[in-house]
Design an enzyme around this catalytic site. Sequence first.
Site, short mmCIF file in Angstrom:
data_model
loop_
_atom_site.label_atom_id
_atom_site.label_comp_id
_atom_site.label_asym_id
_atom_site.label_seq_id
_atom_site.Cartn_x
_atom_site.Cartn_y
_atom_site.Cartn_z
N GLY A 71 0.85 -1.23 0.06
CA GLY A 71 0.07 0.04 -0.07
C GLY A 71 0.69 1.22 0.09
O GLY A 71 2.04 1.20 0.12
N ALA A 72 0.14 2.38 -0.01
CA ALA A 72 0.81 3.83 -0.11
C ALA A 72 1.64 3.96 1.17
O ALA A 72 2.99 4.17 1.01
CB ALA A 72 -0.03 4.77 -0.37
N ARG A 82 -4.11 -11.48 -2.43
CA ARG A 82 -4.03 -10.67 -3.70
C ARG A 82 -2.69 -10.22 -4.37
O ARG A 82 -2.38 -10.65 -5.51
CB ARG A 82 -4.70 -9.41 -4.08
CG ARG A 82 -6.22 -9.58 -3.55
CD ARG A 82 -6.90 -8.04 -3.77
NE ARG A 82 -6.73 -7.37 -2.56
CZ ARG A 82 -7.20 -7.30 -1.41
NH1 ARG A 82 -8.58 -8.06 -1.30
NH2 ARG A 82 -6.74 -6.56 -0.36
N SER A 83 -1.78 -10.02 -3.58
CA SER A 83 -0.37 -9.44 -3.84
C SER A 83 0.47 -10.44 -3.47
O SER A 83 1.80 -10.02 -3.66
CB SER A 83 -0.22 -8.23 -3.36
OG SER A 83 -0.67 -7.71 -2.45
N CYS A 143 -4.08 10.80 10.69
CA CYS A 143 -3.25 11.64 10.06
C CYS A 143 -3.51 13.13 9.85
O CYS A 143 -2.50 13.95 10.58
CB CYS A 143 -3.06 11.45 8.43
SG CYS A 143 -4.72 11.35 7.62
N GLN A 193 -8.10 17.77 2.79
CA GLN A 193 -7.48 16.33 2.82
C GLN A 193 -7.19 15.61 1.35
O GLN A 193 -8.25 15.57 0.77
CB GLN A 193 -8.14 15.42 3.79
CG GLN A 193 -8.24 16.00 4.98
CD GLN A 193 -8.72 15.01 6.13
OE1 GLN A 193 -9.58 15.36 6.93
NE2 GLN A 193 -8.80 13.61 6.00
N LYS A 224 -12.43 11.74 15.08
CA LYS A 224 -11.07 11.36 15.41
C LYS A 224 -10.17 12.56 16.04
O LYS A 224 -9.36 12.37 16.74
CB LYS A 224 -10.36 10.80 14.13
CG LYS A 224 -10.97 9.16 13.82
CD LYS A 224 -10.30 8.86 12.53
CE LYS A 224 -10.94 7.43 12.22
NZ LYS A 224 -10.61 6.99 10.81
N ARG A 237 -12.21 16.47 1.66
CA ARG A 237 -11.44 15.69 0.68
C ARG A 237 -10.94 16.69 -0.50
O ARG A 237 -12.13 17.22 -0.91
CB ARG A 237 -11.84 14.40 0.28
CG ARG A 237 -11.93 13.39 1.38
CD ARG A 237 -11.81 11.94 0.44
NE ARG A 237 -11.77 10.80 1.43
CZ ARG A 237 -10.80 10.48 2.26
NH1 ARG A 237 -9.63 10.87 1.94
NH2 ARG A 237 -10.98 9.33 2.76
N HIS A 252 -1.98 16.87 3.10
CA HIS A 252 -2.96 17.34 3.81
C HIS A 252 -2.86 18.87 4.11
O HIS A 252 -1.51 19.15 4.49
CB HIS A 252 -3.51 16.83 5.05
CG HIS A 252 -4.21 15.45 5.08
ND1 HIS A 252 -4.57 14.97 3.75
CD2 HIS A 252 -4.46 14.53 5.85
CE1 HIS A 252 -5.25 13.73 3.89
NE2 HIS A 252 -5.13 13.49 5.42
N GLN A 255 0.75 13.45 4.16
CA GLN A 255 -0.07 12.57 4.78
C GLN A 255 0.51 11.30 5.14
O GLN A 255 0.35 10.68 6.11
CB GLN A 255 -1.47 12.53 3.94
CG GLN A 255 -2.64 11.77 4.82
CD GLN A 255 -2.29 10.16 4.32
OE1 GLN A 255 -2.05 9.64 3.26
NE2 GLN A 255 -2.99 9.39 5.26
P1 A2P Z 1 -3.11 -5.89 -1.13
O1 A2P Z 1 -2.00 -5.43 -2.01
O2 A2P Z 1 -2.97 -7.38 -0.94
O3 A2P Z 1 -4.36 -5.73 -1.53
P2 A2P Z 1 -3.85 1.19 0.52
O4 A2P Z 1 -4.19 1.75 2.20
O5 A2P Z 1 -2.76 2.07 -0.04
O6 A2P Z 1 -4.77 0.76 -0.11
O7 A2P Z 1 -2.96 -0.14 1.02
C1 A2P Z 1 -3.46 -1.20 1.80
C2 A2P Z 1 -2.62 -2.45 2.34
O8 A2P Z 1 -3.40 -3.21 2.95
C3 A2P Z 1 -2.27 -3.19 0.98
O9 A2P Z 1 -0.74 -3.54 1.11
C4 A2P Z 1 -3.11 -4.43 0.94
O10 A2P Z 1 -2.66 -5.26 0.26
C5 A2P Z 1 -3.26 -4.47 2.37
N1 A2P Z 1 -4.53 -5.29 3.02
C6 A2P Z 1 -5.70 -4.92 2.36
N2 A2P Z 1 -6.60 -6.08 2.90
C7 A2P Z 1 -5.97 -6.89 3.72
C8 A2P Z 1 -6.08 -8.07 4.30
N3 A2P Z 1 -7.17 -8.50 4.22
N4 A2P Z 1 -4.94 -8.81 4.53
C9 A2P Z 1 -3.66 -8.36 4.50
N5 A2P Z 1 -3.56 -7.29 3.90
C10 A2P Z 1 -4.45 -6.58 3.38
#
Ligand code: A2P
Length: 349
Positions: free
Chosen positions: A16-17, A43-44, A132, A159, A216, A238, A245, A318
């Site tokens: 993720g980011a 997924r990844s 954040c 934001q 929050k 947003r 932000h 952010q």
């Molecule tokens: P994935 O790439 O497998 O979807 P962002 O906030 O930028 O969207 O990133 C979210 C992060 O959290 C990504 O790395 C995403 O992985 C991971 N993620 C989302 N859902 C799950 C989950 N159920 N289990 C583990 N990691 C997750």
Amino acid sequence: MQLSRKVNIAILGATGAVGQELLELLTEREFPLNNLKLLASSRSAGNKIVFQGKELTVEAVSETSFEDVDIVLASAGGSTSKAWAQIAVNAGAVVIDNSSAFRMDDRVPLVVPEINPEAAAKHQGIIANPNCTTILMGVAIYPLHQVQPIKRVVVATYQSASGAGARAMAEAQTQARDILDGKQPQAEILPYPLAFNLFPHNSPLNDQGYCEEEMKMVNETRKIFNDDQIRVTATCVRVPILRAHSEAINLEFERPFEVNQAREIIAAAPGVKLVEDWQSNYFPMPIDATGQDPVLVGRIRQDISHKCGLELWLCGDQIRKGAALNAIQIAELLLEKNLLSVSNSAVSV
Ligand code: A2P
């Protein structure tokens, strides 16, 4: 960073980011790293990420992911943290959690190292990284609060897309391209098109009409400042910005706060940078805050509607101070203050 102990880190949400920024910061800050594990969803799983010249494979988080891990940097959303944080703690790791899952839990410290580092010492395995917008506001106003307690904060936020993750950032860019190409923008991650638009924050609303993001700011500020008296009201919006932000903040004190003193305090405070050129009307902008560690603060001025009021404006990255940097600073604090009970043999001391 010079520390004698090297630790094993797992990043949950590595794709993720915030996860990607954590990787950059580990290198940039020379974090004393022994082993690094990249975790995400199935997924990844199998994706390759190059880190410090080595190709690492992303793994799907599982029951065995946290063996031999000292610190988990979790940034994969609240439900993922709820599902895995305790499992990680049971395996002997300390979890620094970027989600909102545990922030208001009395057993979980909510830490901004420039404000309440002492709170980290009370952790029972989980430390929460604040929201954040709250972090950015906190580092800017806490130095003033220490000199003279703030009675009330009225804040409006601007934001960026990054708060909703990497896919929201990509979506905003695609929307901008589509609009310029004369096409209808599509919105799937955020509820409405963000490009060339803005909208009140899309988190759920309470009975009083405040959204979760706004609450929050109210509740987390009180917990971080350890001050239940401070009154906060927020309007969160947003805006079509990628990753920084901005916030317009009105502060009310018990007595007048001399504006030059406020400037001097901000200029000397940790984690913030005073950016003011009144001659050329140059003040903090998201474009300047992007990729920067400090929160940029400026336009500090007397509130002409209230003799005990001050106005200020800030911009902060952010993904950095609003998330990844604060989490890394907490990890550094744990090592510096020896707040990590490292019990596994994989750690090289
Ligand atoms: P994935 O790439 O497998 O979807 P962002 O906030 O930028 O969207 O990133 C979210 C992060 O959290 C990504 O790395 C995403 O992985 C991971 N993620 C989302 N859902 C799950 C989950 N159920 N289990 C583990 N990691 C997750």
